[in-house]
Motif scaffolding. Structure first.
Motif, PDB file in Angstrom:
ATOM      1  N   CYS A   1      21.945  27.547   9.864  1.00 33.60           N
ATOM      2  CA  CYS A   1      21.939  27.912   8.448  1.00 33.60           C
ATOM      3  C   CYS A   1      22.621  29.255   8.268  1.00 33.60           C
ATOM      4  N   LYS A   2      23.168  29.475   7.087  1.00 32.22           N
ATOM      5  CA  LYS A   2      23.739  30.795   6.830  1.00 32.22           C
ATOM      6  C   LYS A   2      22.641  31.666   6.220  1.00 32.22           C
ATOM      7  N   ASP A   3      22.627  32.906   6.614  1.00 31.95           N
ATOM      8  CA  ASP A   3      21.656  33.876   6.107  1.00 31.95           C
ATOM      9  C   ASP A   3      22.327  35.237   6.182  1.00 31.95           C
TER      10      ASP A   3
ATOM     11  N   LEU B   1      25.541  33.088  11.505  1.00 29.25           N
ATOM     12  CA  LEU B   1      24.909  33.282  10.200  1.00 29.25           C
ATOM     13  C   LEU B   1      25.929  33.445   9.078  1.00 29.25           C
TER      14      LEU B   1
ATOM     15  N   ALA C   1      25.802  39.656  -0.868  1.00 33.21           N
ATOM     16  CA  ALA C   1      24.928  40.153   0.204  1.00 33.21           C
ATOM     17  C   ALA C   1      25.199  41.618   0.531  1.00 33.21           C
TER      18      ALA C   1
ATOM     19  N   GLU D   1      29.532  34.875  -1.751  1.00 38.92           N
ATOM     20  CA  GLU D   1      28.233  35.064  -1.096  1.00 38.92           C
ATOM     21  C   GLU D   1      28.231  36.336  -0.252  1.00 38.92           C
TER      22      GLU D   1
ATOM     23  N   THR E   1      21.710  37.998   4.574  1.00 38.52           N
ATOM     24  CA  THR E   1      20.805  39.147   4.642  1.00 38.52           C
ATOM     25  C   THR E   1      20.432  39.421   6.095  1.00 38.52           C
ATOM     26  N   MET E   2      20.087  38.385   6.821  1.00 42.64           N
ATOM     27  CA  MET E   2      19.763  38.563   8.240  1.00 42.64           C
ATOM     28  C   MET E   2      20.988  39.031   9.016  1.00 42.64           C
TER      29      MET E   2
END
Length: 121
Positions: free
Chosen positions: A16-18, A79, A91, A87, A20-21
């Motif tokens: 999954c893309k994240d 990520l 972020a 996006e 923030t992480m």
């Protein structure tokens, strides 16, 4: 000098893309207290050790820290891999993207080059 096995000791397979992480991990990758800085500190300190055994220990620790750099870089890449430019901007990674695309680069959480990068690269 080293025998490099071209697989991660602890494989990373994030699906999954994240973003923030990814932003948090970027500072662990190359920030002032990140893995790269730690590796370079250990590898620098080994030259001042009084015994071969202590030099070998710090070489082993520094090398292990370099393996952590590789794992963190893989995580950040995975990520961010499918993120759109919008996006990435949302972020707070627009500056990072403008200079480095989706490539991992040694910065702190605010996007500033880390001390290790300024010193060694």
């Amino acid at each position: 000098m080293w025998y490099y096995v071209k697989t991660l000791e602890y494989p990373v397979n994030l699906k999954c893309k994240d973003l923030t992480m990814a932003k948090y991990l970027i500072t662990q990758y190359g920030g002032p207290d990140g893995e790269l800085s730690a590796a370079l500190r250990y590898l620098d300190q080994r030259f001042t050790m009084p015994t071969g055994k202590s030099k070998a220990l710090l070489t082993d620790i520094g090398t292990e820290e370099m393996a952590h750099v590789e794992i963190i870089a893989t995580m950040v890449y995975q990520l961010m891999e499918n993120a759109t430019v919008d996006e990435i901007k949302k972020a707070g990674l627009a500056g990072h993207y403008a200079e480095h695309g989706k490539a991992v680069f040694y910065t702190d959480a605010t996007g500033n080059p880390c001390a290790a990068k300024q010193r060694y690269f």
